[in-house]
Design a protein around this motif. Structure first.
Motif, mmCIF file in Angstrom:
data_model
loop_
_atom_site.group_PDB
_atom_site.id
_atom_site.type_symbol
_atom_site.label_atom_id
_atom_site.label_comp_id
_atom_site.label_asym_id
_atom_site.label_seq_id
_atom_site.Cartn_x
_atom_site.Cartn_y
_atom_site.Cartn_z
ATOM 1 N N THR A 147 20.809 129.850 16.969
ATOM 2 C CA THR A 147 20.039 130.517 17.998
ATOM 3 C C THR A 147 20.987 130.862 18.931
ATOM 4 O OG1 THR A 147 18.544 128.736 17.489
ATOM 5 C CG2 THR A 147 18.166 129.909 19.376
ATOM 6 N N PHE A 148 20.631 132.113 19.485
ATOM 7 C CA PHE A 148 21.236 133.096 20.480
ATOM 8 C C PHE A 148 20.276 132.756 21.680
ATOM 9 C CE2 PHE A 148 22.953 135.006 16.728
ATOM 10 C CZ PHE A 148 24.181 135.073 16.957
ATOM 11 N N TYR A 149 21.207 132.547 22.844
ATOM 12 C CA TYR A 149 20.530 132.321 24.031
ATOM 13 C C TYR A 149 21.099 133.529 25.079
ATOM 14 C CZ TYR A 149 18.399 128.110 22.677
ATOM 15 O OH TYR A 149 17.733 127.088 21.902
ATOM 16 N N ASP A 150 20.242 134.045 25.792
ATOM 17 C CA ASP A 150 20.512 135.034 27.139
ATOM 18 C C ASP A 150 20.127 134.055 28.343
ATOM 19 O OD1 ASP A 150 21.217 136.847 25.156
ATOM 20 O OD2 ASP A 150 19.642 137.874 25.590
ATOM 21 N N VAL A 151 21.028 133.799 29.302
ATOM 22 C CA VAL A 151 21.020 132.999 30.272
ATOM 23 C C VAL A 151 21.310 134.193 31.432
ATOM 24 C CG1 VAL A 151 21.105 131.198 31.835
ATOM 25 C CG2 VAL A 151 21.146 130.694 29.250
ATOM 26 N N THR A 152 20.461 134.278 32.386
ATOM 27 C CA THR A 152 20.824 135.163 33.651
ATOM 28 C C THR A 152 20.854 134.275 34.789
ATOM 29 O OG1 THR A 152 19.681 136.853 32.735
ATOM 30 C CG2 THR A 152 20.232 137.123 35.034
ATOM 31 N N VAL A 153 22.071 134.205 35.427
ATOM 32 C CA VAL A 153 22.275 133.360 36.883
ATOM 33 C C VAL A 153 22.647 134.453 37.631
ATOM 34 C CG1 VAL A 153 23.336 131.569 37.900
ATOM 35 C CG2 VAL A 153 22.624 131.346 35.606
ATOM 36 N N GLU A 154 21.962 134.525 39.174
ATOM 37 C CA GLU A 154 22.469 135.274 39.948
ATOM 38 C C GLU A 154 22.886 136.829 39.502
ATOM 39 O OE1 GLU A 154 22.795 134.375 43.366
ATOM 40 O OE2 GLU A 154 21.745 132.678 42.639
ATOM 41 N N TYR A 155 21.842 137.500 38.829
ATOM 42 C CA TYR A 155 22.177 138.805 38.257
ATOM 43 C C TYR A 155 23.133 139.085 37.215
ATOM 44 C CZ TYR A 155 19.170 139.512 42.317
ATOM 45 O OH TYR A 155 18.200 139.269 43.311
ATOM 46 N N LYS A 156 23.884 138.041 36.669
ATOM 47 C CA LYS A 156 24.633 138.132 35.442
ATOM 48 C C LYS A 156 24.271 137.388 34.296
ATOM 49 C CE LYS A 156 29.730 137.548 34.713
ATOM 50 N NZ LYS A 156 29.708 138.468 33.945
ATOM 51 N N THR A 157 24.467 137.922 33.209
ATOM 52 C CA THR A 157 24.105 137.283 32.019
ATOM 53 C C THR A 157 25.023 136.673 31.259
ATOM 54 O OG1 THR A 157 21.974 138.924 32.038
ATOM 55 C CG2 THR A 157 22.501 137.868 30.043
ATOM 56 N N TYR A 158 24.839 135.644 30.719
ATOM 57 C CA TYR A 158 25.830 134.774 29.711
ATOM 58 C C TYR A 158 25.136 134.686 28.399
ATOM 59 C CZ TYR A 158 28.004 133.555 34.305
ATOM 60 O OH TYR A 158 28.423 133.787 35.683
ATOM 61 N N TYR A 159 26.117 134.576 27.375
ATOM 62 C CA TYR A 159 25.423 134.787 26.120
ATOM 63 C C TYR A 159 26.152 133.506 25.447
ATOM 64 C CZ TYR A 159 24.359 139.330 27.612
ATOM 65 O OH TYR A 159 23.975 140.565 28.140
ATOM 66 N N PHE A 160 25.112 132.837 24.592
ATOM 67 C CA PHE A 160 25.530 131.686 23.959
ATOM 68 C C PHE A 160 24.956 131.874 22.271
ATOM 69 C CE2 PHE A 160 25.063 130.673 28.462
ATOM 70 C CZ PHE A 160 26.303 130.119 28.663
ATOM 71 N N ALA A 161 25.619 130.894 21.551
ATOM 72 C CA ALA A 161 25.322 130.744 20.327
ATOM 73 C C ALA A 161 25.122 129.258 20.172
ATOM 74 C CB ALA A 161 26.037 131.599 19.141
ATOM 75 N N VAL A 162 24.026 128.677 19.576
ATOM 76 C CA VAL A 162 23.789 127.392 19.356
ATOM 77 C C VAL A 162 24.045 127.390 17.606
ATOM 78 C CG1 VAL A 162 22.755 125.271 19.412
ATOM 79 C CG2 VAL A 162 22.832 126.781 21.219
ATOM 80 N N VAL A 163 24.786 126.699 17.289
ATOM 81 C CA VAL A 163 25.302 126.667 15.486
ATOM 82 C C VAL A 163 24.654 125.254 14.966
ATOM 83 C CG1 VAL A 163 26.632 127.102 13.645
ATOM 84 C CG2 VAL A 163 26.829 128.540 15.772
ATOM 85 N N LYS A 164 24.021 125.378 13.860
ATOM 86 C CA LYS A 164 23.620 124.189 13.014
ATOM 87 C C LYS A 164 24.303 124.259 11.709
ATOM 88 C CE LYS A 164 19.422 122.167 15.008
ATOM 89 N NZ LYS A 164 17.730 121.869 14.727
ATOM 90 N N PHE A 165 25.129 123.703 11.505
ATOM 91 C CA PHE A 165 25.821 123.709 9.988
ATOM 92 C C PHE A 165 25.108 122.936 9.004
ATOM 93 C CE2 PHE A 165 29.178 124.244 13.177
ATOM 94 C CZ PHE A 165 29.752 125.351 12.857
ATOM 95 N N SER A 166 25.161 123.435 7.973
ATOM 96 C CA SER A 166 24.359 122.878 6.662
ATOM 97 C C SER A 166 24.747 121.407 6.311
ATOM 98 C CB SER A 166 24.782 123.882 5.412
ATOM 99 O OG SER A 166 24.228 124.963 5.617
ATOM 100 N N SER A 167 25.962 121.057 6.542
ATOM 101 C CA SER A 167 26.565 119.837 6.435
ATOM 102 C C SER A 167 25.935 118.580 7.119
ATOM 103 C CB SER A 167 28.016 119.742 6.548
ATOM 104 O OG SER A 167 28.593 120.186 7.840
ATOM 105 N N ASN A 168 25.477 119.138 8.452
ATOM 106 C CA ASN A 168 24.846 118.093 9.223
ATOM 107 C C ASN A 168 23.634 119.087 10.305
ATOM 108 O OD1 ASN A 168 24.170 116.354 11.126
ATOM 109 N ND2 ASN A 168 26.117 115.804 11.884
ATOM 110 N N LEU A 169 22.758 118.959 9.795
ATOM 111 C CA LEU A 169 21.540 119.624 10.514
ATOM 112 C C LEU A 169 21.058 119.177 11.893
ATOM 113 C CD1 LEU A 169 19.249 120.234 7.432
ATOM 114 C CD2 LEU A 169 20.952 121.843 8.369
ATOM 115 N N TYR A 170 21.640 117.803 12.185
ATOM 116 C CA TYR A 170 21.036 117.040 13.278
ATOM 117 C C TYR A 170 22.051 117.466 14.275
ATOM 118 C CZ TYR A 170 17.843 114.963 10.162
ATOM 119 O OH TYR A 170 16.842 114.821 9.176
#
Length: 118
Positions: A50-73
């Motif tokens: 899941t990719f996230y765009d977060v804007t704080v004080e007019y600046k955007t930060y980008y993140f990726a949240v990864v779930k691997f197949s070996s541990n879905l939790y």
């Protein structure tokens, strides 16, 4: 709420080693960001990103949240570049694992919240 998130963003530029800090960043990004999820149910490596765009004080930060197949939790968060989502989305159907290694894994040192694959 914006001030609290700004304080958490500040931690991105400091070495973060404690797992609780990673969980706090993860929860803050999830609650404050715009998300787009890519599923890879047939991948042996990566189940979901899941990719996230977060804007704080007019600046955007980008993140990726990864779930691997070996541990879905378990989720891991990476702070990535602005074009990472586009690059991943154009290649993940061919191989989600190779796309992860090429486009997301190189960012593993930014937050120090990625798994150690060594």
């Amino acid at each position: 709420m914006k001030k609290i998130f700004l304080v958490i963003i500040t931690f991105f530029f400091v070495s973060i080693n404690a797992q609780s800090s990673c969980n706090e960043i993860l929860e803050s990004v999830k609650s404050n960001g715009r998300a787009q999820t890519f599923f890879s149910p047939s991948s042996e490596a990566v189940s979901q990103i899941t990719f996230y765009d977060v804007t704080v004080e007019y600046k955007t930060y980008y993140f990726a949240v990864v779930k691997f197949s070996s541990n879905l939790y378990k989720e891991y968060i990476y702070q990535v570049g602005s074009n990472t989502k586009m690059n991943y989305s154009m290649n993940y159907l061919t191989s989600a694992g190779k796309s992860f290694w090429k486009f997301i894994a190189p960012y593993n040192e930014n937050l120090k919240c990625a798994p150690d694959f060594d």
